[in-house]
Structures are given as structure tokens and as C-alpha cells.
Design a protein around this motif. Structure first.
Motif, PDB file in Angstrom:
ATOM      1  N   LEU A  18     117.890  35.377  56.355  1.00 33.31           N
ATOM      2  CA  LEU A  18     117.329  34.757  57.561  1.00 33.31           C
ATOM      3  C   LEU A  18     117.271  33.237  57.435  1.00 33.31           C
ATOM      4  CD1 LEU A  18     114.407  37.196  58.448  1.00 33.31           C
ATOM      5  CD2 LEU A  18     116.276  36.563  59.964  1.00 33.31           C
ATOM      6  N   ALA A  19     116.941  32.757  56.235  1.00 34.07           N
ATOM      7  CA  ALA A  19     116.831  31.320  56.014  1.00 34.07           C
ATOM      8  C   ALA A  19     118.189  30.630  56.044  1.00 34.07           C
ATOM      9  CB  ALA A  19     116.141  31.055  54.683  1.00 34.07           C
ATOM     10  N   LEU A  20     119.261  31.374  55.785  1.00 37.74           N
ATOM     11  CA  LEU A  20     120.601  30.797  55.725  1.00 37.74           C
ATOM     12  C   LEU A  20     121.349  30.866  57.057  1.00 37.74           C
ATOM     13  CD1 LEU A  20     121.635  32.272  52.268  1.00 37.74           C
ATOM     14  CD2 LEU A  20     121.391  29.831  52.801  1.00 37.74           C
ATOM     15  N   VAL A  21     120.774  31.556  58.020  1.00 40.49           N
ATOM     16  CA  VAL A  21     121.436  31.705  59.319  1.00 40.49           C
ATOM     17  C   VAL A  21     121.591  30.340  59.991  1.00 40.49           C
ATOM     18  CG1 VAL A  21     121.009  32.509  61.671  1.00 40.49           C
ATOM     19  CG2 VAL A  21     120.798  34.101  59.757  1.00 40.49           C
ATOM     20  N   PRO A  22     122.805  29.978  60.433  1.00 34.85           N
ATOM     21  CA  PRO A  22     122.991  28.705  61.142  1.00 34.85           C
ATOM     22  C   PRO A  22     122.442  28.791  62.560  1.00 34.85           C
ATOM     23  CG  PRO A  22     125.073  29.894  61.034  1.00 34.85           C
ATOM     24  CD  PRO A  22     124.080  30.698  60.238  1.00 34.85           C
ATOM     25  N   ARG A  23     121.628  27.837  62.931  1.00 38.10           N
ATOM     26  CA  ARG A  23     120.990  27.850  64.245  1.00 38.10           C
ATOM     27  C   ARG A  23     121.075  26.487  64.918  1.00 38.10           C
ATOM     28  NH1 ARG A  23     120.836  32.854  65.931  1.00 38.10           N
ATOM     29  NH2 ARG A  23     119.422  34.222  64.813  1.00 38.10           N
ATOM     30  N   SER A  24     121.026  26.520  66.229  1.00 35.10           N
ATOM     31  CA  SER A  24     120.939  25.298  67.012  1.00 35.10           C
ATOM     32  C   SER A  24     119.607  24.612  66.731  1.00 35.10           C
ATOM     33  CB  SER A  24     121.050  25.639  68.506  1.00 35.10           C
ATOM     34  OG  SER A  24     120.642  24.548  69.279  1.00 35.10           O
ATOM     35  N   PRO A  25     119.581  23.279  66.704  1.00 32.01           N
ATOM     36  CA  PRO A  25     118.327  22.572  66.432  1.00 32.01           C
ATOM     37  C   PRO A  25     117.367  22.532  67.609  1.00 32.01           C
ATOM     38  CG  PRO A  25     120.094  21.008  66.829  1.00 32.01           C
ATOM     39  CD  PRO A  25     120.731  22.374  66.825  1.00 32.01           C
ATOM     40  N   SER A  26     117.738  23.098  68.761  1.00 30.26           N
ATOM     41  CA  SER A  26     116.875  23.029  69.941  1.00 30.26           C
ATOM     42  C   SER A  26     115.548  23.736  69.685  1.00 30.26           C
ATOM     43  CB  SER A  26     117.571  23.653  71.150  1.00 30.26           C
ATOM     44  OG  SER A  26     117.844  25.009  70.905  1.00 30.26           O
ATOM     45  N   ASP A  27     114.488  23.183  70.224  1.00 27.11           N
ATOM     46  CA  ASP A  27     113.135  23.697  70.018  1.00 27.11           C
ATOM     47  C   ASP A  27     112.491  23.938  71.369  1.00 27.11           C
ATOM     48  OD1 ASP A  27     110.561  24.320  69.258  1.00 27.11           O
ATOM     49  OD2 ASP A  27     110.030  22.259  68.720  1.00 27.11           O
ATOM     50  N   ILE A  28     112.254  25.200  71.678  1.00 30.95           N
ATOM     51  CA  ILE A  28     111.697  25.533  72.994  1.00 30.95           C
ATOM     52  C   ILE A  28     110.314  24.940  73.186  1.00 30.95           C
ATOM     53  CG2 ILE A  28     110.628  27.730  72.331  1.00 30.95           C
ATOM     54  CD1 ILE A  28     111.683  28.866  74.976  1.00 30.95           C
ATOM     55  N   GLY A  29     109.579  24.752  72.083  1.00 31.54           N
ATOM     56  CA  GLY A  29     108.251  24.182  72.190  1.00 31.54           C
ATOM     57  C   GLY A  29     108.249  22.728  72.633  1.00 31.54           C
ATOM     58  N   SER A  30     109.356  22.030  72.413  1.00 34.82           N
ATOM     59  CA  SER A  30     109.406  20.601  72.733  1.00 34.82           C
ATOM     60  C   SER A  30     109.326  20.327  74.225  1.00 34.82           C
ATOM     61  CB  SER A  30     110.707  20.002  72.173  1.00 34.82           C
ATOM     62  OG  SER A  30     111.843  20.564  72.818  1.00 34.82           O
ATOM     63  N   ALA A  31     109.627  21.313  75.051  1.00 41.13           N
ATOM     64  CA  ALA A  31     109.638  21.107  76.503  1.00 41.13           C
ATOM     65  C   ALA A  31     108.405  21.670  77.197  1.00 41.13           C
ATOM     66  CB  ALA A  31     110.896  21.739  77.103  1.00 41.13           C
TER      67      ALA A  31
END
Length: 441
Positions: A18-31
């Protein structure tokens, strides 16, 4: 162009995967703060807020928020014949696929005289969101509407952003698709404001609140859906699209490249991941990507997506580890391009939709496979499903016991109510019997 993550020779726990999964840096909390303000404005000022938000975010002011019915009908008549034919075929296929998602009513006899009926009831009214932005999505009209119609939903409202190129109205191809599906309640509104309007209603334009909101969108749409959850139901907080391809040495690198690019062209934050035990395939894909990207119309967008942290070629020891990695990732779209794709299915649990073999690309599912393309992203496939008729259905149990059936179980109910210190529960049972037939005698 695309990073390589080499996991060969490592024994990894699920948490490590799970820690190695590549993910988008977008953060839903930021909006969240901005979205809360937008929704509050719509609730307070209704139509005026929606007009202002259209001008601010979409650079267009609609003549009216609700699109006139004659404009919707005219859009259908003006559809490009090829597009109309494709939409009609897609509608027929998705309608057939959706029909299989409605469970039958089931009657179970628990004991003589004791029955439970399990039935599924649709919500009364839903709101469908169709994004604008970088592309036009009549296919999303098809996917959202047919899932609701297949469930038996009687009232459907559709929202899509105002388009500067079309005088502030909804894109005519979206309107034409809506008309083909018999939807005449369409609103030129987008983003978080549209989600708030659907959830709470806007009396000034006759928009009644809905019970469920579905459809993909950007970060602000996903955040708004989270904000109104509890007021309405939602399908998922759909974010940037993603594809994960499990492939072995038998896979065609050209097909893998084509499929990675097909999803990367959606958005700069789209995720494209290849997981393979074949070093030669990994090298071939990495080598062919630059030229293939350069030759695609949205090259800059695709390049940004493939170079992002959310995209990768992942090398693993074997296909079993590839399946474990995929389940940790929980991809929106999972392709299996191996010598025997069906052999891997028992090891694959977490994916929005799975596409098997060389001739079943994700693009087929985006339009006309008969499946639904509104799917969970950002790992949500590990705990939620894609859009379907079941999204708009609620399970409901109908319980019926006759006198003898109640009498036969009464002493157990009384015993449990006493154990929970809720004696009135037991009294509601014994009140139904005379002293001579008391179930505890």
C-alpha cells in the motif's frame, strides 16, 4: 518519461505494498473550505449564486440555469449522424448490461407461518453530474442515466457546466444524449455549486432536492460530493482516472503503450501503471512511450500524466505478486494482458472493472462494452463498487409472522429482551396472547 519501481526479490506485506502504490498528489481535503463556501452561497442565494459561479468558473453566463426543453430536443436533431448512431448503440448495450444488476424479489420462509420478503426499491429522484472541462462526455450521460433508469428511478435531473463556446448553455452533444434518453430536466451549472444545488434544491428555478448524486468530476466536484454525503447518497468521490495493466512476456508492448496513453489523455493527474514480471516487456514499453506520446493530439497532457508520481512501470517477481500489487492499488480500470487472463481472476478482488485479453481495452468500456464507466478511483475500489442500477436501489425487508409462528419464537424474544434490560420489548410480544396461551407458560 515514466518511473520504474523494481520490487523484484522483495517479500512485501500488504501494508508495504500500500505504501508503494503510485498515487496522484491531489488532496481532496485541500478544497474543503472553498467548497463549503460555494455550497453555502448556493443555499443562501440560489439562482443568483449559480449565475455568478458560472461566470467565475466557466467564463460563461447562461441565459437560464435550466435549459429549455425545446433546446434539448433541437440538440438531438442536430447530432452528427455518426455520433447519434454510436450513442444509440452504446445505449442499447449499456441498457442490457444494466438490466442484469437488478436483483429479483426473494421470499424466504423462516419457519411455518414466518416469512421475510427481500425486495429492492429505487429512490424517487436522482441528480446526475456530467463534467465539462478538457473534454465532452456524452458517454457519461449514457452511463449515469441508464443506471438510474434501470433501477426504476422516476425523476432524473442532469447538471453539466455552462459552455462559453455555446452561449453559456450546456454542450449540445450532452443535450442531444440526454434527449435520446428521455431526460428533459437539464441545468447549466457545474462544479461544487451544481452538487450543492442538486442536494439542497433551488426553489427559484424549480429544482427539487434529489436523494442520490452520481457522476465523475474534478477535485471540487469530489469534495462537494463528500460535503453533501448524509444529505444525499453518492456513488463515490471520483477523481482523476487511472489504469493498471498486468502483463506478461506474451503481451504486445504496442498495445500496452496505446492503453496507457488512452487513459493518460484524460487529465494531467491521470494514473497509468504497468505491473509485469517481464523485464523485456518493461523495457520495450518504456522505450516506445516517448514516440507514441509525441504522436498523440494531447501530447503535453499525456506526457505530464506519465511523468507524474501517479504513473509507473512496476517490476515484480511473478504474476501472483502482480495480482497482490493490483489489489493493494485498487485500480479504477484493470487490464489483464497475459497468456491466460482467466487464470488470474481468482486472485483479483479490488478493481472497479476488469478487462481481459488483448481485444478488451479500457476504451471499449468507456463507451460501448455494455459495462458502466463511472468507477471508483484513488483506491476506493478496495471498498466500493462502480456505478450500476444497485447504486439507486435500497434493500428492504418485509416481515410477516402469523400468530402460531410468533408464539413459537416468543420465549426467545422475551429472554433476549430481558438480557438486554429492555423488558418492554418482551411485553410487546406477550401482550398478543391471553393468559392461557401465554408463550412463557
Amino acid at each position: 518519461m515514466i518511473q520504474t519501481i523494481d520490487l523484484r526479490g522483495r517479500t512485501l506485506t500488504n501494508a508495504e505494498l500500500l505504501a508503494l502504490v503510485p498515487r496522484s498528489p491531489s488532496d481532496i481535503g485541500s478544497a474543503q473550505a472553498a467548497v463549503a463556501e460555494i455550497i453555502a452561497d448556493v443555499r443562501a442565494r440560489g439562482e443568483d449564486a449559480l449565475f455568478e459561479q458560472a461566470e467565475r468558473f466557466d467564463r460563461a453566463r447562461p441565459a437560464s440555469i435550466r435549459v429549455p426543453a425545446d433546446e434539448i430536443a433541437a440538440a438531438e436533431r442536430s447530432l452528427d449522424p455518426r455520433v447519434r448512431e454510436a450513442l444509440v448503440e452504446a445505449i442499447a448495450r449499456v441498457r442490457r448490461g444494466t438490466a442484469a444488476q437488478v436483483p429479483p424479489e426473494v421470499r424466504t420462509e423462516i419457519a411455518p407461518g414466518a416469512t421475510i420478503i427481500q425486495r429492492w426499491r429505487p429512490v424517487d429522484r436522482v441528480g446526475l453530474y456530467v463534467p465539462g472541462g478538457k473534454a465532452v462526455y456524452p458517454s457519461s450521460v449514457v452511463m449515469n442515466a441508464l443506471a438510474a433508469q434501470g433501477a426504476g428511478v422516476a425523476s432524473i435531473a442532469l447538471a453539466s457546466p455552462a459552455q462559453e463556446a455555446f452561449g453559456g448553455s450546456v454542450h449540445p452533444t450532452i443535450l442531444g444524449a440526454a434527449s435520446l434518453l428521455g431526460i428533459d430536466e437539464v441545468y447549466a451549472m457545474g462544479g461544487a455549486g451544481a452538487i450543492g444545488a442538486l442536494a439542497y434544491g433551488v426553489p427559484g428555478i424549480g429544482l427539487e432536492p434529489v436523494q442520490v448524486i452520481t457522476g465523475p468530476g474534478n477535485l471540487f466536484v469530489a469534495t462537494a460530493k463528500r460535503a453533501v454525503t448524509g444529505v444525499v447518497g453518492i456513488d463515490s468521490e471520483a477523481g482523476p482516472t487511472e489504469i493498471l495493466v498486468i502483463a506478461d512476456e506474451t503481451a504486445s508492448p504496442d498495445l500496452v503503450v496505446a492503453d496507457l496513453i488512452s487513459q493518460a489523455e484524460h487529465d494531467e493527474l491521470a494514473g497509468a501503471v504497468l505491473v509485469t514480471p517481464s523485464a523485456s516487456l518493461a523495457e520495450a514499453v518504456a522505450a516506445r512511450l516517448p514516440a507514441a506520446v509525441a504522436g498523440t493530439p494531447h501530447a503535453d497532457r499525456v506526457r505530464t500524466a506519465l511523468e507524474g508520481a501517479q504513473s509507473a512501470i512496476v517490476l515484480v517477481d511473478d504474476l501472483q505478486t502482480a495480482c497482490r500489487f493490483s489489489d493493494a492499488y485498487g485500480p479504477e480500470h484493470l487490464e489483464v494482458q497475459t497468456a491466460d487472463p482467466h487464470a488470474l481472476l481468482p486472485q483479483l478482488s479490488h478493481a472497479g472493472a476488469i478487462f481481459l485479453g488483448d481485444h478488451t481495452p479500457v476504451s471499449l468500456g468507456d463507451y460501448a462494452a455494455g459495462s458502466n464507466h463511472v468507477l471508483p478511483t484513488g483506491g476506493q475500489a478496495r471498498f466500493s463498487a462502480g456505478l450500476g442500477a444497485y447504486t439507486f436501489l435500497r434493500a428492504q425487508q418485509i416481515v410477516e409472522y402469523d400468530r402460531a409462528a410468533l408464539q413459537s419464537i416468543a420465549h426467545h424474544v422475551v429472554a433476549l429482551s430481558d438480557a438486554e434490560a429492555l423488558p418492554a420489548h418482551g411485553a410487546a410480544i406477550t401482550a398478543r396472547f391471553t393468559e392461557g396461551e401465554h408463550p412463557l407458560d
